[in-house]
Design an enzyme around this catalytic site. Structure first.
Site, PDB file in Angstrom:
ATOM      1  N   ASP A   1      11.457   4.810  -3.237  1.00 27.60           N
ATOM      2  CA  ASP A   1      11.131   5.146  -4.637  1.00 27.60           C
ATOM      3  C   ASP A   1      12.354   4.936  -5.530  1.00 27.60           C
ATOM      4  O   ASP A   1      12.251   4.418  -6.643  1.00 27.60           O
ATOM      5  CB  ASP A   1      10.577   6.576  -4.756  1.00 27.60           C
ATOM      6  CG  ASP A   1      11.470   7.633  -4.129  1.00 27.60           C
ATOM      7  OD1 ASP A   1      12.366   7.279  -3.325  1.00 27.60           O
ATOM      8  OD2 ASP A   1      11.277   8.825  -4.439  1.00 27.60           O
TER       9      ASP A   1
ATOM     10  N   ASP B   1       5.500  -4.817   0.148  1.00 31.28           N
ATOM     11  CA  ASP B   1       4.409  -5.340  -0.672  1.00 31.28           C
ATOM     12  C   ASP B   1       4.623  -4.920  -2.129  1.00 31.28           C
ATOM     13  O   ASP B   1       4.537  -5.734  -3.052  1.00 31.28           O
ATOM     14  CB  ASP B   1       3.078  -4.787  -0.138  1.00 31.28           C
ATOM     15  CG  ASP B   1       1.883  -5.331  -0.895  1.00 31.28           C
ATOM     16  OD1 ASP B   1       1.868  -6.528  -1.201  1.00 31.28           O
ATOM     17  OD2 ASP B   1       0.967  -4.533  -1.199  1.00 31.28           O
TER      18      ASP B   1
ATOM     19  N   LYS C   1      11.468   5.775   3.478  1.00 32.09           N
ATOM     20  CA  LYS C   1      11.346   7.160   3.000  1.00 32.09           C
ATOM     21  C   LYS C   1      11.726   8.080   4.164  1.00 32.09           C
ATOM     22  O   LYS C   1      10.896   8.823   4.691  1.00 32.09           O
ATOM     23  CB  LYS C   1       9.916   7.419   2.507  1.00 32.09           C
ATOM     24  CG  LYS C   1       9.594   6.781   1.169  1.00 32.09           C
ATOM     25  CD  LYS C   1      10.203   7.513  -0.020  1.00 32.09           C
ATOM     26  CE  LYS C   1       9.520   8.848  -0.270  1.00 32.09           C
ATOM     27  NZ  LYS C   1      10.197   9.609  -1.351  1.00 32.09           N
TER      28      LYS C   1
ATOM     29  N   TYR D   1      -0.096  -1.365   7.742  1.00 39.03           N
ATOM     30  CA  TYR D   1      -1.074  -2.446   7.661  1.00 39.03           C
ATOM     31  C   TYR D   1      -1.826  -2.637   8.979  1.00 39.03           C
ATOM     32  O   TYR D   1      -2.959  -3.118   8.990  1.00 39.03           O
ATOM     33  CB  TYR D   1      -0.385  -3.773   7.311  1.00 39.03           C
ATOM     34  CG  TYR D   1      -0.267  -4.044   5.830  1.00 39.03           C
ATOM     35  CD1 TYR D   1       0.452  -3.188   5.003  1.00 39.03           C
ATOM     36  CD2 TYR D   1      -0.867  -5.151   5.259  1.00 39.03           C
ATOM     37  CE1 TYR D   1       0.581  -3.445   3.657  1.00 39.03           C
ATOM     38  CE2 TYR D   1      -0.752  -5.419   3.908  1.00 39.03           C
ATOM     39  CZ  TYR D   1      -0.032  -4.565   3.114  1.00 39.03           C
ATOM     40  OH  TYR D   1       0.082  -4.826   1.781  1.00 39.03           O
TER      41      TYR D   1
ATOM     42  N   ASP E   1       6.346  -7.195  -5.477  1.00 38.54           N
ATOM     43  CA  ASP E   1       5.616  -7.431  -6.728  1.00 38.54           C
ATOM     44  C   ASP E   1       6.471  -7.009  -7.920  1.00 38.54           C
ATOM     45  O   ASP E   1       6.526  -7.694  -8.945  1.00 38.54           O
ATOM     46  CB  ASP E   1       4.303  -6.636  -6.759  1.00 38.54           C
ATOM     47  CG  ASP E   1       3.101  -7.491  -6.378  1.00 38.54           C
ATOM     48  OD1 ASP E   1       3.293  -8.447  -5.594  1.00 38.54           O
ATOM     49  OD2 ASP E   1       1.989  -7.224  -6.866  1.00 38.54           O
TER      50      ASP E   1
HETATM   51  C1  IPM Z   1       0.720 -10.012  -0.462  1.00 34.25           C
HETATM   52  C2  IPM Z   1      -0.689  -9.591  -0.731  1.00 34.25           C
HETATM   53  C3  IPM Z   1      -1.366  -9.306   0.603  1.00 34.25           C
HETATM   54  C4  IPM Z   1      -0.678  -8.096   1.206  1.00 34.25           C
HETATM   55  C5  IPM Z   1      -2.865  -9.140   0.533  1.00 34.25           C
HETATM   56  C6  IPM Z   1      -3.552 -10.320  -0.095  1.00 34.25           C
HETATM   57  C7  IPM Z   1      -3.440  -8.874   1.919  1.00 34.25           C
HETATM   58  O1  IPM Z   1      -0.717  -8.522  -1.605  1.00 34.25           O
HETATM   59  O2  IPM Z   1       0.910 -11.010   0.262  1.00 34.25           O
HETATM   60  O3  IPM Z   1       1.627  -9.363  -0.967  1.00 34.25           O
HETATM   61  O4  IPM Z   1      -0.973  -6.953   0.868  1.00 34.25           O
HETATM   62  O5  IPM Z   1       0.200  -8.309   2.052  1.00 34.25           O
HETATM   63 MG    MG Z   2       1.185  -8.001  -2.401  1.00 39.51          MG
END
Ligand code: IPM
Ligand code: MG
Length: 369
Positions: A227, A251, A194, A143, A255
């Site tokens: 993975d 990230d 990884k 990032y 999710d």
């Molecule tokens: C998160 C989001 C952010 C990230 C974006 C909005 C920059 O996806 O907080 O997970 O990638 O960190």
């Molecule tokens: Mg995210």
């Protein structure tokens, strides 16, 4: 004299505003019913800040955040800023806030609420009682790594570049957060990278191993390729207690983990730096521009993020417990916003959900009084 807590409130974009209105009700309730005192500074971040200040996080906003006890954020982003320059996009404001506040550890709990078990796409027996905490490194890795950019190669081709880079101190400090938290939970840490293809992953594994041996040998440590972790989260999620991983894998894995619970609208997060520094608290869900301003948003993730702020930044564990219990009780009572609606439940708007929570908080206070 009662202590006064200073909070910076950043509703951001989209449903961030309506969710934050409900957080304010909970803050007012804490003042009325628990004798606490808060000073609130509200400001903009993301697209709203871009429209107002010409940048997604103004310097003065950042200074306010750094001077607070905690920052509560809604969400950023929306289609109206799609064509804005990369470094001025709403997301860039959030990334700058994380970086400049030194928030290197992002805590993302994936908790299955019993009352919502049918909302998961996985079988109830796989997700019942699930309680995973993902600790994502937040201020390093690909990032922020240099070099980065898009180069014109002059032959009709271009090259996009990002750099995955970690130094030992970055790995150790987020590792410490994960091990410390594991000690208060299931005492197990999965460290994911990884190492089979990336040097930064190999270093990550070696440094976690060394940290574990020198300071945390009482905690169980497992290494797992990222993975494989993605796969194991679906196959057998209850094997996990704390997962610690880098910025990009975190990230993605967070999710995925959030969807195990079936209720993205319910999940809070905390971003922490060194002890004593203010933390940033935000829901895992985004700004949902498609439903913004319609009273359809679920405010509970933002309210639970505020509860995390009470716990981790203000040391108000009893109050955090009260709010988390209140949320559980609202769900059990069958009151639901559209995202978690189920048969025989009562549909509520965003503000009705905030009111329902306050009613239950009042009721629960009477019970203990
Ligand atoms: C998160 C989001 C952010 C990230 C974006 C909005 C920059 O996806 O907080 O997970 O990638 O960190
Ligand atoms: Mg995210």
């Amino acid at each position: 004299m009662t202590q006064n807590y200073t909070l910076t409130i950043l509703p951001g974009d989209g449903i961030g505003h309506e969710a934050m209105t409900e957080v304010r009700k909970v803050i007012a309730w804490l003042e009325d019913s628990r004798g606490l005192s808060f000073t609130l500074h509200e400001d903009d971040i993301g697209g709203a800040a871009y429209d107002k200040y010409g940048q997604p996080l103004a310097d003065e906003t950042l200074e306010k955040c750094k001077a607070s006890d905690a920052v509560i954020m809604g969400s950023v982003g929306g289609p109206q800023w799609d064509d804005v320059d990369y470094n001025l996009r709403p997301e860039a404001g959030l990334l700058r806030l994380r970086k400049e506040m030194g928030l290197y550890a992002n805590l993302r709990p994936a908790l299955v609420f019993d009352a919502l078990i049918d909302a998961s796409t996985l079988k109830p027996e796989i997700v019942r009682g699930l309680d995973i905490l993902i600790v994502r490194e937040l201020t390093g890795g690909v990032y922020f790594g240099e070099p980065r950019g898009i180069e014109d190669l002059g032959n009709g081709q271009r090259r996009g570049i990002n750099t995955q880079v970690y130094e030992t101190y970055e790995i150790e400090r987020v590792g410490r957060v994960a091990f410390e938290l594991a000690r208060k939970r299931g005492n197990k840490v999965h460290s994911c990278e990884k190492a089979n293809v990336m040097e930064a992953g190999k270093l990550w594994r070696e440094d976690m191993t060394a940290l574990h041996a020198s300071e945390y040998s009482d905690v169980q440590l497992e290494h797992m390729y990222a993975d494989n972790c993605a796969m194991q989260l679906l196959r057998n999620p209850s094997q996990f207690d704390v997962i610690v991983t880098d910025n990009l894998f975190g990230d993605i894995l967070s999710d995925e983990a959030s969807m195990l619970t079936g209720s993205l609208g319910m999940l809070p997060s905390a971003s922490l730096g060194d002890k004593g520094k203010p933390g940033l608290y935000e829901p895992v869900h985004g700004s949902a521009p498609d439903i913004a301003g319609q009273g359809k948003a679920n405010p509970l993730a933002t309210i639970l993020s505020f509860a995390m702020a009470l716990r981790y930044s203000l040391n108000l564990n009893d109050e955090a417990d009260l709010i988390e219990q209140g949320v559980q009780d609202v769900l059990v009572s069958g009151q639901r916003t559209p995202d978690i609606m189920a048969d025989n439940c009562t549909p509520l708007s965003t503000s009705q959900m905030g009111d329902a929570l306050i009613t239950i908080l009042n009721h629960n206070m009477k019970k203990v009084a």
